[in-house]
Design an enzyme around this catalytic site. Structure first.
Site, PDB file in Angstrom:
ATOM      1  N   GLU A 152       1.007   3.813   1.940  1.00 33.31           N
ATOM      2  CA  GLU A 152       1.562   4.136   3.252  1.00 33.31           C
ATOM      3  C   GLU A 152       2.763   3.264   3.573  1.00 33.31           C
ATOM      4  OE1 GLU A 152      -3.028   4.156   3.878  1.00 33.31           O
ATOM      5  OE2 GLU A 152      -1.588   3.231   2.512  1.00 33.31           O
ATOM      6  N   CYS A 201      -6.092   1.677   6.038  1.00 33.77           N
ATOM      7  CA  CYS A 201      -6.761   0.447   6.443  1.00 33.77           C
ATOM      8  C   CYS A 201      -6.158  -0.037   7.773  1.00 33.77           C
ATOM      9  CB  CYS A 201      -6.573  -0.614   5.357  1.00 33.77           C
ATOM     10  SG  CYS A 201      -4.862  -1.198   5.190  1.00 33.77           S
ATOM     11  N   HIS A 252       0.857  -1.193   0.000  1.00 34.68           N
ATOM     12  CA  HIS A 252       0.000   0.000   0.000  1.00 34.68           C
ATOM     13  C   HIS A 252       0.891   1.240   0.000  1.00 34.68           C
ATOM     14  CE1 HIS A 252      -3.882  -1.961   1.770  1.00 34.68           C
ATOM     15  NE2 HIS A 252      -3.375  -2.648   0.750  1.00 34.68           N
TER      16      HIS A 252
END
Length: 152
Positions: free
Chosen positions: A54, A82, A52
């Site tokens: 991040e 998430c 992801h």
């Protein structure tokens, strides 16, 4: 640079993800006004469910700083993290999280659950959501609309 400037950079990274066929999410890690790490979604291209935006930005920042603890850093991301990314944000000791669009399906910073406010966890960072939310949401909406059009 302002919060909006960092979020614009994250949006540019999100566009890179979209061009690669990935869900358009971008992220930057900043410390003392300097960009320490940047990333965009790449789980499809990298065959890596943890890739992801991040995670990419946090990994890059940790490498640049030579430390897995990112105290004093702010993470700017175009979409609410998430649960997986929220956990990494906490383990990395990110001091502040700034996100753009809320994620009503998997958001773990207030939309579905709020791991950042969970008192049983030992690290909590400051959270500011909704920074350039319209722009951040638009890139996602346009991406999924185009994908639905291609597949219909």
């Amino acid at each position: 640079m302002t919060e909006e400037d960092y979020m614009k950079l994250a949006l540019t990274l999100a566009q890179e993800a979209a061009l690669a066929g990935e869900v358009p999410v971008g992220a930057v890690v900043v410390k003392d006004g300097e960009i320490m790490g940047r990333g965009y979604n790449a789980p499809i291209c990298g065959h890596d469910p943890s890739a992801h935006a991040e995670m990419q930005a946090i990994r890059a920042a940790a490498q640049k700083l030579g430390n897995y603890r990112l105290n004093g850093c702010t993470l700017y991301v175009t979409l609410e993290p998430c649960a997986m990314c929220s956990g990494v944000i906490q383990h990395a000791r990110i001091s502040r999280l700034v996100f753009g669009a809320a994620d009503p399906k998997t958001g773990a910073c207030g939309s579905v659950v709020n791991l950042m406010a969970e008192q049983k966890l030992n690290h909590h960072c400051e959270v500011a959501g909704g920074v350039m939310a319209d722009e951040c949401g638009r890139i996602l909406s346009e991406f999924f609309a185009a994908r639905r059009t291609r597949h219909s």
